[in-house]
Design a protein around this motif. Structure first.
Motif, mmCIF file in Angstrom:
data_model
loop_
_atom_site.group_PDB
_atom_site.id
_atom_site.type_symbol
_atom_site.label_atom_id
_atom_site.label_comp_id
_atom_site.label_asym_id
_atom_site.label_seq_id
_atom_site.Cartn_x
_atom_site.Cartn_y
_atom_site.Cartn_z
ATOM 1 N N VAL A 252 31.644 -20.433 -18.197
ATOM 2 C CA VAL A 252 30.178 -20.367 -18.144
ATOM 3 C C VAL A 252 29.684 -21.103 -16.898
ATOM 4 N N ARG A 253 30.244 -22.276 -16.620
ATOM 5 C CA ARG A 253 29.854 -23.037 -15.440
ATOM 6 C C ARG A 253 30.117 -22.228 -14.176
ATOM 7 N N LYS A 254 31.233 -21.529 -14.114
ATOM 8 C CA LYS A 254 31.581 -20.705 -12.955
ATOM 9 C C LYS A 254 30.602 -19.535 -12.813
ATOM 10 N N LEU A 255 30.201 -18.935 -13.920
ATOM 11 C CA LEU A 255 29.220 -17.853 -13.873
ATOM 12 C C LEU A 255 27.875 -18.365 -13.349
ATOM 13 N N GLU A 256 27.534 -19.589 -13.709
ATOM 14 C CA GLU A 256 26.307 -20.202 -13.192
ATOM 15 C C GLU A 256 26.458 -20.523 -11.705
ATOM 16 N N GLN A 257 27.595 -21.092 -11.342
ATOM 17 C CA GLN A 257 27.850 -21.463 -9.945
ATOM 18 C C GLN A 257 27.817 -20.239 -9.031
ATOM 19 N N ASP A 258 28.296 -19.111 -9.526
ATOM 20 C CA ASP A 258 28.313 -17.872 -8.740
ATOM 21 C C ASP A 258 26.985 -17.115 -8.821
ATOM 22 N N ASP A 259 25.984 -17.739 -9.425
ATOM 23 C CA ASP A 259 24.643 -17.144 -9.566
ATOM 24 C C ASP A 259 24.643 -15.832 -10.339
ATOM 25 N N ILE A 260 25.606 -15.655 -11.217
ATOM 26 C CA ILE A 260 25.588 -14.515 -12.130
ATOM 27 C C ILE A 260 24.691 -14.862 -13.313
ATOM 28 N N PRO B 180 37.265 -14.231 -7.005
ATOM 29 C CA PRO B 180 36.840 -14.843 -5.749
ATOM 30 C C PRO B 180 35.341 -15.147 -5.756
ATOM 31 N N LYS B 181 34.968 -16.228 -5.100
ATOM 32 C CA LYS B 181 33.570 -16.670 -5.091
ATOM 33 C C LYS B 181 32.635 -15.640 -4.487
ATOM 34 N N ASP B 182 33.094 -14.843 -3.520
ATOM 35 C CA ASP B 182 32.200 -13.904 -2.839
ATOM 36 C C ASP B 182 32.034 -12.578 -3.578
ATOM 37 N N THR B 183 32.646 -12.419 -4.725
ATOM 38 C CA THR B 183 32.512 -11.170 -5.462
ATOM 39 C C THR B 183 31.743 -11.392 -6.753
ATOM 40 N N LYS B 184 31.039 -10.367 -7.189
ATOM 41 C CA LYS B 184 30.282 -10.445 -8.433
ATOM 42 C C LYS B 184 30.938 -9.593 -9.512
#
Length: 151
Positions: free
Chosen positions: A45-53, A2-6
């Motif tokens: 990788v794009r998702k990790l960037e999008q989620d600010d990880i 989920p987008k709200d979790t890290k």
């Protein structure tokens, strides 16, 4: 994820671990190491960037190769009413390579690089009108920029 979790799954942790060691690795090489296709890896990788990880990719430069033979940690305690003035002095001096505002007796903990110990007075004299400093020369760095624990 989920987008709200890290929280990361095993694949995400592997990606971060590999990128932490080699941020220039190609997507195809990264994909082969984690067992996914290149498009799936690129999307992860794009998702990790999008989620600010993942917040960026950097280059590591050797100060010694540029002639900076000494590294020091300088703790700075501004005199009353001079916090912002001291902060600006630190920000304006490029030999301060990092600066943290901290709690406790000191207000700032900084790192500096010097080509020679004689540069120390030149660097710190402007601060001494507005703050007290305490300097420690770095002998070694057993841990430098370690990645935070994952999972």
């Amino acid at each position: 994820m989920p987008k709200d979790t890290k929280y990361l799954d095993e694949t995400g942790c592997k990606i971060l671990s590999i990128l932490d060691r080699d941020g220039r690795i190609s997507i195809s090489e990264l994909a082969s190491r984690i067992g996914l296709s290149a498009p799936s890896t690129a999307e992860r990788v794009r998702k990790l960037e999008q989620d600010d990880i993942i917040t960026g990719f950097t280059v590591e430069i050797s100060p010694k190769a540029l002639g900076y033979i000494l590294e020091a940690i300088v703790r700075v305690k501004p005199s009353p009413g001079n916090l912002h003035v001291v902060e600006q002095l630190i920000l304006n001096e490029p030999r301060f390579t990092s600066c943290d505002k901290v709690t406790g007796e000191d207000c700032f903990v900084t790192r500096i690089y010097l080509r020679d110990v004689s540069e120390l007075d030149d660097l710190l004299d402007p601060l001494h009108e507005k703050a007290m400093t305490n300097t420690s020369v770095v002998k070694a760095s057993p841990i430098r920029n370690r990645m935070v624990p994952l999972g």
